[in-house]
Each structure stands twice: as structure tokens, then as C-alpha cells.
Design an enzyme around this catalytic site. Structure first.
Site, PDB file in Angstrom:
ATOM      1  N   THR A   1      45.197   2.044  39.845  1.00 32.82           N
ATOM      2  CA  THR A   1      44.048   3.027  40.848  1.00 32.82           C
ATOM      3  C   THR A   1      42.652   2.552  41.075  1.00 32.82           C
ATOM      4  OG1 THR A   1      42.288   5.332  40.701  1.00 32.82           O
ATOM      5  CG2 THR A   1      43.537   4.177  38.269  1.00 32.82           C
ATOM      6  N   ASP A   2      42.072   2.891  42.443  1.00 31.18           N
ATOM      7  CA  ASP A   2      40.484   2.568  42.522  1.00 31.18           C
ATOM      8  C   ASP A   2      39.806   3.456  41.204  1.00 31.18           C
ATOM      9  OD1 ASP A   2      41.302   4.677  43.143  1.00 31.18           O
ATOM     10  OD2 ASP A   2      40.682   4.513  45.089  1.00 31.18           O
ATOM     11  N   GLU A   3      40.585   4.218  40.881  1.00 36.23           N
ATOM     12  CA  GLU A   3      39.318   4.377  40.013  1.00 36.23           C
ATOM     13  C   GLU A   3      38.925   4.164  39.159  1.00 36.23           C
ATOM     14  OE1 GLU A   3      40.251   8.851  39.108  1.00 36.23           O
ATOM     15  OE2 GLU A   3      41.447   8.781  40.637  1.00 36.23           O
TER      16      GLU A   3
ATOM     17  N   TYR B   1      41.276   9.151  31.968  1.00 39.02           N
ATOM     18  CA  TYR B   1      41.944   8.368  32.397  1.00 39.02           C
ATOM     19  C   TYR B   1      41.946   6.939  33.755  1.00 39.02           C
ATOM     20  CZ  TYR B   1      44.783   7.920  36.977  1.00 39.02           C
ATOM     21  OH  TYR B   1      45.370   6.860  37.660  1.00 39.02           O
TER      22      TYR B   1
ATOM     23  N   LYS C   1      43.066   3.475  32.286  1.00 38.06           N
ATOM     24  CA  LYS C   1      43.902   2.144  33.410  1.00 38.06           C
ATOM     25  C   LYS C   1      42.701   1.164  33.669  1.00 38.06           C
ATOM     26  CE  LYS C   1      47.314   3.525  35.512  1.00 38.06           C
ATOM     27  NZ  LYS C   1      48.313   3.505  35.318  1.00 38.06           N
TER      28      LYS C   1
HETATM   29  P1  NAD Z   1      52.346  10.681  38.151  1.00 32.49           P
HETATM   30  O1  NAD Z   1      51.880  11.578  36.583  1.00 32.49           O
HETATM   31  O2  NAD Z   1      53.506  11.739  38.935  1.00 32.49           O
HETATM   32  O3  NAD Z   1      53.818  10.360  37.313  1.00 32.49           O
HETATM   33  C1  NAD Z   1      54.384   9.106  36.009  1.00 32.49           C
HETATM   34  C2  NAD Z   1      55.506   9.113  35.238  1.00 32.49           C
HETATM   35  O4  NAD Z   1      55.537   8.446  34.107  1.00 32.49           O
HETATM   36  C3  NAD Z   1      56.498  10.743  35.406  1.00 32.49           C
HETATM   37  O5  NAD Z   1      57.559  10.690  35.280  1.00 32.49           O
HETATM   38  C4  NAD Z   1      56.041  10.747  33.803  1.00 32.49           C
HETATM   39  O6  NAD Z   1      57.661  11.069  33.377  1.00 32.49           O
HETATM   40  C5  NAD Z   1      55.913   9.005  33.629  1.00 32.49           C
HETATM   41  N1  NAD Z   1      55.785   8.832  32.154  1.00 32.49           N
HETATM   42  C6  NAD Z   1      54.920   9.784  31.793  1.00 32.49           C
HETATM   43  N2  NAD Z   1      54.291   9.236  30.122  1.00 32.49           N
HETATM   44  C7  NAD Z   1      55.408   8.242  29.790  1.00 32.49           C
HETATM   45  C8  NAD Z   1      56.316   7.568  28.817  1.00 32.49           C
HETATM   46  N3  NAD Z   1      55.013   7.153  27.550  1.00 32.49           N
HETATM   47  N4  NAD Z   1      56.835   6.427  28.884  1.00 32.49           N
HETATM   48  C9  NAD Z   1      57.956   6.866  29.741  1.00 32.49           C
HETATM   49  N5  NAD Z   1      57.730   7.636  31.160  1.00 32.49           N
HETATM   50  C10 NAD Z   1      56.278   8.347  30.972  1.00 32.49           C
HETATM   51  O7  NAD Z   1      52.377   9.807  38.259  1.00 32.49           O
HETATM   52  P2  NAD Z   1      52.432   9.390  39.909  1.00 32.49           P
HETATM   53  O8  NAD Z   1      51.322   9.910  40.812  1.00 32.49           O
HETATM   54  O9  NAD Z   1      53.438   8.822  40.543  1.00 32.49           O
HETATM   55  O10 NAD Z   1      51.286   7.752  39.063  1.00 32.49           O
HETATM   56  C11 NAD Z   1      52.208   6.403  39.047  1.00 32.49           C
HETATM   57  C12 NAD Z   1      51.036   5.874  38.497  1.00 32.49           C
HETATM   58  O11 NAD Z   1      50.502   5.154  39.677  1.00 32.49           O
HETATM   59  C13 NAD Z   1      50.007   5.803  37.341  1.00 32.49           C
HETATM   60  O12 NAD Z   1      50.414   4.885  36.994  1.00 32.49           O
HETATM   61  C14 NAD Z   1      48.853   6.096  38.533  1.00 32.49           C
HETATM   62  O13 NAD Z   1      47.898   6.031  37.024  1.00 32.49           O
HETATM   63  C15 NAD Z   1      49.246   5.330  39.378  1.00 32.49           C
HETATM   64  N6  NAD Z   1      47.958   5.704  40.347  1.00 32.49           N
HETATM   65  C16 NAD Z   1      48.312   7.204  40.937  1.00 32.49           C
HETATM   66  C17 NAD Z   1      47.980   7.273  41.941  1.00 32.49           C
HETATM   67  C18 NAD Z   1      47.680   9.136  42.445  1.00 32.49           C
HETATM   68  O14 NAD Z   1      46.905   9.641  43.273  1.00 32.49           O
HETATM   69  N7  NAD Z   1      48.368   9.649  42.372  1.00 32.49           N
HETATM   70  C19 NAD Z   1      47.218   6.684  42.743  1.00 32.49           C
HETATM   71  C20 NAD Z   1      46.410   5.372  42.293  1.00 32.49           C
HETATM   72  C21 NAD Z   1      47.185   4.427  41.219  1.00 32.49           C
HETATM   73  P1  TYD Z   2      42.787  15.289  41.793  1.00 28.46           P
HETATM   74  O1  TYD Z   2      43.819  15.114  43.207  1.00 28.46           O
HETATM   75  O2  TYD Z   2      42.695  15.511  40.575  1.00 28.46           O
HETATM   76  O3  TYD Z   2      42.610  13.330  42.121  1.00 28.46           O
HETATM   77  P2  TYD Z   2      41.230  12.539  41.104  1.00 28.46           P
HETATM   78  O4  TYD Z   2      40.715  13.568  40.687  1.00 28.46           O
HETATM   79  O5  TYD Z   2      42.228  11.579  40.488  1.00 28.46           O
HETATM   80  O6  TYD Z   2      40.583  11.976  42.556  1.00 28.46           O
HETATM   81  O7  TYD Z   2      41.443  15.387  43.010  1.00 28.46           O
HETATM   82  C1  TYD Z   2      40.858  15.148  43.762  1.00 28.46           C
HETATM   83  C2  TYD Z   2      39.339  15.966  44.748  1.00 28.46           C
HETATM   84  O8  TYD Z   2      39.226  16.977  44.570  1.00 28.46           O
HETATM   85  C3  TYD Z   2      37.954  15.096  43.286  1.00 28.46           C
HETATM   86  O9  TYD Z   2      36.997  15.024  43.656  1.00 28.46           O
HETATM   87  C4  TYD Z   2      38.607  16.777  43.082  1.00 28.46           C
HETATM   88  C5  TYD Z   2      39.046  17.450  43.338  1.00 28.46           C
HETATM   89  N1  TYD Z   2      39.970  18.821  42.685  1.00 28.46           N
HETATM   90  C6  TYD Z   2      39.629  20.391  43.620  1.00 28.46           C
HETATM   91  O10 TYD Z   2      37.903  20.279  44.145  1.00 28.46           O
HETATM   92  N2  TYD Z   2      40.058  21.566  42.598  1.00 28.46           N
HETATM   93  C7  TYD Z   2      41.169  20.857  42.027  1.00 28.46           C
HETATM   94  O11 TYD Z   2      41.543  22.336  41.834  1.00 28.46           O
HETATM   95  C8  TYD Z   2      41.805  19.708  41.922  1.00 28.46           C
HETATM   96  C9  TYD Z   2      43.019  19.084  41.079  1.00 28.46           C
HETATM   97  C10 TYD Z   2      40.898  18.688  42.181  1.00 28.46           C
END
Ligand code: NAD
Ligand code: TYD
Length: 348
Positions: free
Chosen positions: A130-132, A155, A159
Site C-alpha cells: 500500500t502507499d500508506e 495497519y 505493511k
Molecule cells: P481484503 O481485506 O478485502 O481481503 C483480504 C483477504 O485476505 C481476504 O480474502 C481474507 O480472507 C484473506 N486473509 C486474511 N487473513 C488471512 C490469513 N491469515 N491467511 C489467509 N488469508 C487471509 O483486502 P484487499 O482490500 O483486497 O487488499 C488486498 C491486499 O492489497 C492487501 O495486502 C492490502 O494491504 C493491499 N492493498 C489494498 C488496498 C485497498 O485500497 N484495498 C490498496 C493498496 C494495497
Molecule cells: P478507508 O476507506 O478506510 O481507507 P484508508 O483509511 O485506508 O484510506 O478510508 C478512506 C478515507 O475515508 C479516510 O480518510 C478515512 C475516511 N472515512 C470516513 O470519513 N468515514 C468512514 O466511515 C470511513 C470508513 C472512512
């Protein structure tokens, strides 16, 4: 037949990656390892679950013995690692779970690759991050691949730690690795705890939308299928040991995004203009809330020819349509434990 292991493949992003790989590479066996936590849902892949080149394996990456046995049974040519705990608010409630899954889980996979791969020739461990990890920006500037790590939530710290381990395994053991760091994704199949699907779900039920603080935080949004396309390119064409930043070049202040979403929802639900915006509710800010994320994705664009394909308006409309059409999915994932979590988070 070549085998690729994708972890977290029934989660939000993982399910789009698995679908893309199963359809695009019929001569490769795609093995999807997922623990089926609250975020993992087999419904996400019903359309491809019977494909000849697809196998689902239920398992936990924190279970070292299980991971070792899996790698002893299958000679994977590569691993695309997405399994993680992914929600910042949950990491504030329960940091240890994030340490276990995101750090220990990643290390178990790295060790399994290192120990079971007789030669590293033709192998690849791809960590999706993630960019975070770069921390929080002020009003100016973008995250590049050279931005120093400065994670600020449990989180992002977990990461960042797993990214460091991946690089350390390359440096120490010569494991062939690649990493990408992506901005906020949105689209179908995202669990309705993140901003966009939570807001759609609440508006659908005429419930308030909680906006943290003043809604002035900024995120750079990318449609999930564009991320899956980027992952395909990085996996197949990315250079060994490199990092690629992936972003939508699409910065939105939370409150502006919510207002746009409200307009779309009024139109789709045939509600009087302004009805949805009336549900915007400012709530207590998230602890340590990062102000701004924004990605410079010129490296992946220049080197791998990747660009986002959708405008935000197109992507958001597609996303709203999907959530409005998939009542059963939304109902199933928002029943049971979700209700308790939601009540606790928002003190309903
Ligand atoms: P998500 O939470 O939707 O899915 C995570 C998946 O991992 C789920 O299917 C869960 O069952 C599985 N999982 C969790 N713990 C596990 C374990 N111990 N063993 C096996 N499987 C397990 O997440 P996402 O949003 O699809 O993110 C996927 C990846 O991309 C993550 O590594 C996250 O850090 C990264 N990422 C997400 C975003 C975003 O905006 N969602 C952005 C950048 C990077
Ligand atoms: P989120 O979707 O949780 O992603 P991330 O925290 O990983 O960026 O949140 C996106 C943005 O929205 C973040 O600035 C937090 C804000 N947010 C709210 O204002 N209300 C909400 O209920 C949630 C879940 C997030």
C-alpha cells in the site's frame, strides 16, 4: 502445468486478480489460498470456480506447518501475495491481529519460498502493498518509489514491516521479489467497512454516512480492475527487486467524494436531489488520521505501459450499479458479526 499461488484471492482486490489470471492464462494453474476471514467471500468468484485451471485452498498464512506442507506438495513458479488484514480502523482496535497476519504471515510465505524452491531460476515472490507505508503528505507533493517509509497506523506499520522483510529476503537470500504500493482501491466486492461501499450501503438504507473529522482528508482513488491489470504487468514484466507505485492520479477530498456519491445515489434511487447529502454526518476523527495520500505512478506507466482505464465518475457509477444490483451479496456480508462491529465502531 505451471502453478501460481495467489493469497487472499477471495478478498476484494484478490478476487479481481484471480479472475483476470484464470481467464487470461488458461495454461497456468491458479491456486487461490485464503483463510476466509470476514473479508474473504467465495461468492466473489462463483463465475470462475469451476474453471479447469482454478483451485481454491482454504488455509491460514500464519500457520507455518500448513504453509510448509503446501509448498512441499506444490512447486509454485510464483506467489502473488495479497492476503492481509486491510482496514485501518480495525488495526486501531486490534493491532496484534495485523502483526500476525501481515508480518508473520508474509514471513511464513517468504520462508516457504526460500526453503522449498531448489533453484530461484524463473521464480518470483510478488508482494502487494500500500502507499500508506510512506506516511502522510501535506498539501504538496506525491509519493514516489524513493519516498522514505514513515507509516503512521498499525495497519501501515505492519505493511511497511512486511515490505522490509521482502526486501531483506532478496538482499540476504537472493530471493527474487517484486513489490508494488498502490493507492486506495474501489469497486465491486469491497467489504462495506471502507469509505465508498460503506457509504453506498448506508445511503441505500437511508442511514447516515459517517464522515471523519471535517472530511478534508485526501485519498487517490483507483478502480480495482485497473489495479488488477497493473498487478498482471508487474508480475509478468516487472524487473527483479524493483518497486512500482500504482495510483489513479485521482485525488479527492473525502467530503467532495461523498457529495459526488450522494448525487449519483439520488439519481440511481430516483430520490429528490439533496436527499442523500442530507445524510452526511460529521463524526469524531480517526486517531492519527493521515491527511493526504497521492501517488506518482510515472515509473509503472513509463516502464510497463500501465495507465488507469476509467475516469472516477465512470468507475464510481459502475461501483454503485454493482452494489445496487447485488442485494444478496450485500445482505450476506452485512449480517451477523458485521452488525456488532458496525454498532461498536459508530456507537449506534
Ligand atoms: P481484503 O481485506 O478485502 O481481503 C483480504 C483477504 O485476505 C481476504 O480474502 C481474507 O480472507 C484473506 N486473509 C486474511 N487473513 C488471512 C490469513 N491469515 N491467511 C489467509 N488469508 C487471509 O483486502 P484487499 O482490500 O483486497 O487488499 C488486498 C491486499 O492489497 C492487501 O495486502 C492490502 O494491504 C493491499 N492493498 C489494498 C488496498 C485497498 O485500497 N484495498 C490498496 C493498496 C494495497
Ligand atoms: P478507508 O476507506 O478506510 O481507507 P484508508 O483509511 O485506508 O484510506 O478510508 C478512506 C478515507 O475515508 C479516510 O480518510 C478515512 C475516511 N472515512 C470516513 O470519513 N468515514 C468512514 O466511515 C470511513 C470508513 C472512512
Amino acid at each position: 502445468m505451471k502453478k501460481i499461488l495467489i493469497t487472499g484471492g477471495v478478498g476484494f482486490i484478490g478476487s479481481h486478480v484471480v479472475r483476470l489470471f484464470v481467464n487470461k492464462y488458461p495454461d497456468v494453474q491458479i491456486m487461490n489460498l485464503d483463510a476466509l476471514t470476514y473479508a474473504g467471500n467465495l461468492e466473489n468468484l462463483r463465475d470462475i470456480e469451476n474453471a479447469a485451471n482454478y483451485t481454491f485452498i482454504k488455509g491460514d498464512i500464519t500457520d507455518q506447518d500448513f504453509i510448509e506442507r503446501l509448498f512441499a506438495t506444490h512447486d509454485f513458479s510464483g506467489v502473488i501475495h495479497l492476503a492481509a488484514e486491510s482496514h485501518v480502523d480495525r488495526s486501531i482496535e486490534d493491532p496484534l491481529l495485523f502483526i500476525r497476519t501481515n508480518i508473520i504471515g508474509t514471513m511464513n510465505l517468504l520462508n516457504a519460498c526460500r526453503n522449498s524452491w531448489k533453484s530461484f531460476e524463473g521464480k518470483r515472490f510478488y508482494h502487494i502493498s500500500t502507499d500508506e507505508v510512506y506516511g502522510s503528505l501535506g498539501d504538496e507533493g506525491l509519493f514516489t518509489e524513493a519516498t522514505p517509509y514513515d507509516p503512521k497506523s498499525p495497519y501501515s506499520a505492519s505493511k511497511a514491516s512486511s515490505d522490509h522483510l521482502v526486501r531483506a529476503y532478496r538482499n540476504t537470500y537472493k530471493l527474487p521479489v517484486v513489490i508494488s504500493n498502490c493507492s486506495n482501491n474501489y469497486g465491486p466486492n469491497q467489504f462495506p467497512e471502507k469509505l465508498i461501499p460503506l457509504s453506498i450501503n448506508n445511503l441505500k438504507h437511508s442511514k447516515q454516512i459517517p464522515v471523519y473529522g471535517k472530511g478534508e482528508n485526501i485519498r487517490d482513488w483507483l478502480y480495482v480492475e485497473d489495479h488488477a491489470d497493473a498487478i498482471d504487468r508487474v508480475y509478468h514484466q516487472g524487473a527483479d527487486g524493483e518497486t512500482y507505485n500504482i495510483g489513479g492520479n485521482n485525488e479527492w477530498k473525502n467530503i467532495d467524494l461523498i457529495r459526488l456519491l450522494c448525487k449519483i445515489m439520488d439519481k440511481k434511487l430516483d430520490r429528490k436531489p439533496g436527499t442523500s447529502a442530507g445524510l452526511i454526518t460529521f463524526v469524531k476523527d480517526r486517531a492519527g488520521h493521515d491527511l493526504r495520500y497521492a501517488i506518482d505512478s510515472s515509473k509503472i506507466s513509463r516502464e510497463l505501459g500501465w495507465q488507469p482505464s476509467l475516469t472516477f465518475e465512470e468507475g464510481l457509477e459502475k461501483t454503485v450499479d454493482w452494489y445496487l444490483e447485488n442485494n444478496k451479496w450485500l445482505h450476506n456480508v452485512t449480517s451477523g458479526a458485521y452488525v456488532e462491529y458496525y454498532r461498536k465502531m459508530y456507537k449506534e
